[in-house]
Write a protein that holds these residues in place. Structure first.
Motif, PDB file in Angstrom:
ATOM      1  N   THR A   1       0.846  -1.183   0.000  1.00 39.56           N
ATOM      2  CA  THR A   1       0.000   0.000   0.000  1.00 39.56           C
ATOM      3  C   THR A   1       0.886   1.240   0.000  1.00 39.56           C
ATOM      4  O   THR A   1       2.076   1.169   0.243  1.00 39.56           O
ATOM      5  CB  THR A   1      -0.906   0.045   1.243  1.00 39.56           C
ATOM      6  OG1 THR A   1      -0.085   0.174   2.402  1.00 39.56           O
ATOM      7  CG2 THR A   1      -1.755  -1.198   1.343  1.00 39.56           C
ATOM      8  N   ARG A   2       0.276   2.355  -0.264  1.00 38.53           N
ATOM      9  CA  ARG A   2       1.023   3.614  -0.220  1.00 38.53           C
ATOM     10  C   ARG A   2       0.710   4.399   1.052  1.00 38.53           C
ATOM     11  O   ARG A   2       1.096   5.556   1.169  1.00 38.53           O
ATOM     12  CB  ARG A   2       0.679   4.450  -1.441  1.00 38.53           C
ATOM     13  CG  ARG A   2       1.191   3.801  -2.691  1.00 38.53           C
ATOM     14  CD  ARG A   2       0.948   4.656  -3.868  1.00 38.53           C
ATOM     15  NE  ARG A   2       1.424   3.931  -5.046  1.00 38.53           N
ATOM     16  CZ  ARG A   2       1.622   4.480  -6.196  1.00 38.53           C
ATOM     17  NH1 ARG A   2       1.391   5.762  -6.368  1.00 38.53           N
ATOM     18  NH2 ARG A   2       2.058   3.765  -7.211  1.00 38.53           N
ATOM     19  N   ASN A   3       0.017   3.778   1.956  1.00 39.14           N
ATOM     20  CA  ASN A   3      -0.350   4.424   3.205  1.00 39.14           C
ATOM     21  C   ASN A   3      -0.012   3.462   4.337  1.00 39.14           C
ATOM     22  O   ASN A   3      -0.873   2.755   4.846  1.00 39.14           O
ATOM     23  CB  ASN A   3      -1.838   4.774   3.189  1.00 39.14           C
ATOM     24  CG  ASN A   3      -2.233   5.674   4.321  1.00 39.14           C
ATOM     25  OD1 ASN A   3      -1.527   5.782   5.321  1.00 39.14           O
ATOM     26  ND2 ASN A   3      -3.365   6.310   4.181  1.00 39.14           N
ATOM     27  N   GLN A   4       1.248   3.452   4.727  1.00 37.05           N
ATOM     28  CA  GLN A   4       1.710   2.448   5.664  1.00 37.05           C
ATOM     29  C   GLN A   4       1.101   2.564   7.057  1.00 37.05           C
ATOM     30  O   GLN A   4       0.808   1.546   7.675  1.00 37.05           O
ATOM     31  CB  GLN A   4       3.233   2.472   5.759  1.00 37.05           C
ATOM     32  CG  GLN A   4       3.891   1.992   4.493  1.00 37.05           C
ATOM     33  CD  GLN A   4       5.394   1.947   4.623  1.00 37.05           C
ATOM     34  OE1 GLN A   4       5.995   2.744   5.329  1.00 37.05           O
ATOM     35  NE2 GLN A   4       5.995   0.994   3.943  1.00 37.05           N
ATOM     36  N   CYS A   5       0.887   3.783   7.544  1.00 34.01           N
ATOM     37  CA  CYS A   5       0.318   3.892   8.887  1.00 34.01           C
ATOM     38  C   CYS A   5      -1.109   3.341   8.915  1.00 34.01           C
ATOM     39  O   CYS A   5      -1.493   2.656   9.868  1.00 34.01           O
ATOM     40  CB  CYS A   5       0.382   5.320   9.412  1.00 34.01           C
ATOM     41  SG  CYS A   5      -0.641   6.507   8.530  1.00 34.01           S
ATOM     42  N   LEU A   6      -1.883   3.605   7.868  1.00 36.37           N
ATOM     43  CA  LEU A   6      -3.242   3.064   7.813  1.00 36.37           C
ATOM     44  C   LEU A   6      -3.212   1.545   7.638  1.00 36.37           C
ATOM     45  O   LEU A   6      -3.945   0.828   8.321  1.00 36.37           O
ATOM     46  CB  LEU A   6      -4.041   3.708   6.680  1.00 36.37           C
ATOM     47  CG  LEU A   6      -5.470   3.184   6.494  1.00 36.37           C
ATOM     48  CD1 LEU A   6      -6.300   3.401   7.755  1.00 36.37           C
ATOM     49  CD2 LEU A   6      -6.128   3.836   5.292  1.00 36.37           C
TER      50      LEU A   6
ATOM     51  N   ILE B   1      -8.102   7.524  13.359  1.00 33.68           N
ATOM     52  CA  ILE B   1      -7.525   8.325  12.283  1.00 33.68           C
ATOM     53  C   ILE B   1      -7.637   9.786  12.686  1.00 33.68           C
ATOM     54  O   ILE B   1      -8.700  10.240  13.124  1.00 33.68           O
ATOM     55  CB  ILE B   1      -8.248   8.075  10.943  1.00 33.68           C
ATOM     56  CG1 ILE B   1      -8.136   6.598  10.569  1.00 33.68           C
ATOM     57  CG2 ILE B   1      -7.669   8.962   9.851  1.00 33.68           C
ATOM     58  CD1 ILE B   1      -8.981   6.183   9.396  1.00 33.68           C
TER      59      ILE B   1
ATOM     60  N   SER C   1      -2.141  13.531   7.875  1.00 30.63           N
ATOM     61  CA  SER C   1      -3.124  12.561   8.345  1.00 30.63           C
ATOM     62  C   SER C   1      -2.350  11.359   8.861  1.00 30.63           C
ATOM     63  O   SER C   1      -1.264  11.041   8.362  1.00 30.63           O
ATOM     64  CB  SER C   1      -4.095  12.154   7.232  1.00 30.63           C
ATOM     65  OG  SER C   1      -3.416  11.502   6.200  1.00 30.63           O
ATOM     66  N   HIS C   2      -2.896  10.713   9.866  1.00 33.62           N
ATOM     67  CA  HIS C   2      -2.183   9.596  10.473  1.00 33.62           C
ATOM     68  C   HIS C   2      -3.195   8.633  11.085  1.00 33.62           C
ATOM     69  O   HIS C   2      -4.284   9.036  11.498  1.00 33.62           O
ATOM     70  CB  HIS C   2      -1.227  10.116  11.552  1.00 33.62           C
ATOM     71  CG  HIS C   2      -0.252   9.103  12.037  1.00 33.62           C
ATOM     72  ND1 HIS C   2       0.629   8.442  11.207  1.00 33.62           N
ATOM     73  CD2 HIS C   2      -0.014   8.619  13.277  1.00 33.62           C
ATOM     74  CE1 HIS C   2       1.364   7.613  11.923  1.00 33.62           C
ATOM     75  NE2 HIS C   2       0.987   7.704  13.181  1.00 33.62           N
TER      76      HIS C   2
END
Length: 135
Positions: free
Chosen positions: A73-78, A99, A108-109
């Motif tokens: 994914t390109r959103n590792q924290c999510l 979130i 955003s995190h």
């Protein structure tokens, strides 16, 4: 990206984590944020002692740290937080995916909380970011 934990995990936990990372990759590519939050709707009742749940969360994080090399994914924290919350819920631990955002500069995190404690990140995130979703 992956938080450091002292716990060790077994092969079964690593296999579970690898399966969940694969599932998360698929879900985040094909689902809306509403679908992701709905997937975590309804907290299970925690039948273990809080100390045992925190220890089990550390084991799940250790397994997830190993399997997270397969994250695409390109959103590792999510992806990490969604995976950890989903794994915890399947183990009967009522962990929450949270979130938050900040506007200047925009950020955003996502992170996981157990009770009122941040499990996989900075414990003061609630004070630093405005919470926009909890599942």
């Amino acid at each position: 990206m992956a938080p450091l934990v002292d716990a060790t995990c077994g092969f079964k936990d690593k296999l579970f984590a690898a399966t969940v990372v694969s599932r998360t990759n698929w879900r985040l590519r094909r689902s809306s944020m509403n679908d992701i939050l709905s997937d975590l709707a309804g907290k299970p009742s925690d039948t273990t002692l809080p100390h045992e749940s925190v220890q089990r969360l550390a084991v799940l994080m250790s397994a997830l740290n190993t399997a997270f090399a397969f994250d695409r994914t390109r959103n590792q924290c999510l992806a990490y937080s969604y995976s950890l919350a989903w794994m915890a819920r399947r183990q009967g631990i009522p962990a929450s995916l949270v979130i938050g955002v900040r506007t200047k500069p925009f950020l955003s995190h996502a992170w996981v909380e157990y009770g009122d404690r941040v499990i996989n990140d900075d414990e003061k995130l609630r004070a630093k970011l405005s919470t926009i979703a909890v599942a």
